[in-house]
Write a protein that holds these residues in place. Structure first.
Motif: not given
Length: 214
Positions: A199-205
């Motif tokens: 699972f990943q989220i867009q860290l930069h956002k």
């Protein structure tokens, strides 16, 4: 003659996705993309940019103290000289990853490159563009990414895992579309179904609110 590519931006930031998330990385964003995904967050890279030679690009990359380089877009493989750029980066000792839509042939990509390849879900609006023959070129170092907007996308993505044996072939990433699929909902579904995916989220956002150049 030194090859050139049309570049939208070259910037230094933390990797926001993939299995090197959080690592300082130089991003080379090439201009142009033949797809028009409904959730695209880099539409500014569709046009414009400026031509830069490989020498100019390499000079900028070498100015940052990191071995990690990501070639992205747009769709970087839409420019034929992309492969030559990646080979030059590899030969210079950089750890190179390629972010690609999965709609263009990856067979000629240097095997040292870590391919981070999308399989476009129904919610992207570009399902028909998936080039499924690309799957045979994925190896254990590579990653296939599903960007999930809703329940239908999730169920479709699960079907692809089974049909193509993706978790045995490469690493698999499930990412929610921000503002469409709540991150916690996707995380809970992955756990409930015991899927062997990352699972990943867009860290930069989350860090910089999707600011350009970050």
């Amino acid at each position: 003659m030194d090859l050139s590519l049309r570049i939208t931006e070259i910037f230094y930031s933390l990797q926001g996705e993939s299995n090197t998330v959080g690592l300082p990385t130089v991003f080379i964003r090439l201009t142009g993309c033949p797809l028009r995904c409904g959730y695209c967050d880099t539409a500014y890279a569709f046009n414009g940019g400026e031509k830069q030679t490989l020498r100019q690009i390499m000079s900028q990359v070498k100015s940052y103290a990191t071995p990690y380089v990501t070639v992205t877009g747009g769709e970087p493989l839409a420019q034929p000289a992309c492969n030559a750029l990646m080979v030059e980066l590899l030969d210079a000792g950089f750890h190179v990853s390629l972010e690609t839509s999965g709609a263009l042939d990856v067979s000629s990509v240097d095997p040292r490159v870590v391919k981070v390849m999308d399989l476009k879900t129904p919610g992207s609006g570009e399902l028909r563009r998936n080039l499924y023959s690309n799957i045979s070129y994925l190896t254990a170092q590579d990653q296939v990414k599903f960007v999930i907007a809703d329940e239908a996308d999730y169920e479709w993505s699960k079907q692809q895992l089974a049909e193509y044996g993706l978790t045995e072939r490469c690493q698999v990433l499930f990412s929610p579309v921000m503002g469409a699929m709540p991150a916690v909902s996707l995380a809970n579904r992955i756990l409930a179904d015991q899927l062997p995916v990352r699972f990943q989220i867009q860290l930069h956002k989350y860090l910089w609110d999707d600011a350009r150049g970050k």
